[in-house]
Design a protein around this motif. Sequence first.
Motif: not given
Length: 207
Positions: A32, A47, A51-53
């Motif tokens: 990230t 974010y 939420e994330n990669k």
Amino acid sequence: MRDVKDPEVRRAEIMEAALRLFAEKGFLNTTTQDIIDEVKISRGLLYYHFENKEDILYCLVEKYSEPLLRRLSAISYDEEKSALEKVRSFIDATMISPDTITKEMIELQKNVDLEQNHYMMDRFSHRFSNMVTSYFSHIIEQGIAEGVFHVTYPLETAAFLMTGYVFVANDVKALPMEIEQLIQYVTAYKELLERVLGVETPIFTNR
């Protein structure tokens, strides 16, 4: 001066940067922080959008599937076409042509095919199959009204046909397979489709 952009513009920038990095470094080797550095944003802003990669990759898959979903919807609700015409167009639209494959699509497919991302593709496939089930159910109902399909449960039949089609297609794409084997899968599905719909005249003139 702080660079303030429309949320959708910023979201698109993050997705494009992530796809570039996934292609250059690979999904597993991209962090990230790499994405943050590429877009030149704060961690909090990343974010805010994702939420994330894994979430970014999922959204990329959704993005590249949207044109197909719009096309399938347009076919299903086209008031000028018969149900038989719609089934042919529906299946033809889902067949991947070499002319329509882009470099971005190839790179994206490499990343979603990773074993670590199978759960994510299952999640996407369930969503995708639910949508195409709704579209295909509409076609079956039209065919019943036209007297060309003989189906007792349109929605349930569409669910079996489309869910099987989506998940088997995903498995087939993940396996090294000769063109003859791929043709056999397509031919088998077309035959199954005709039998389940109870048509008297073949839908597909050449399989």
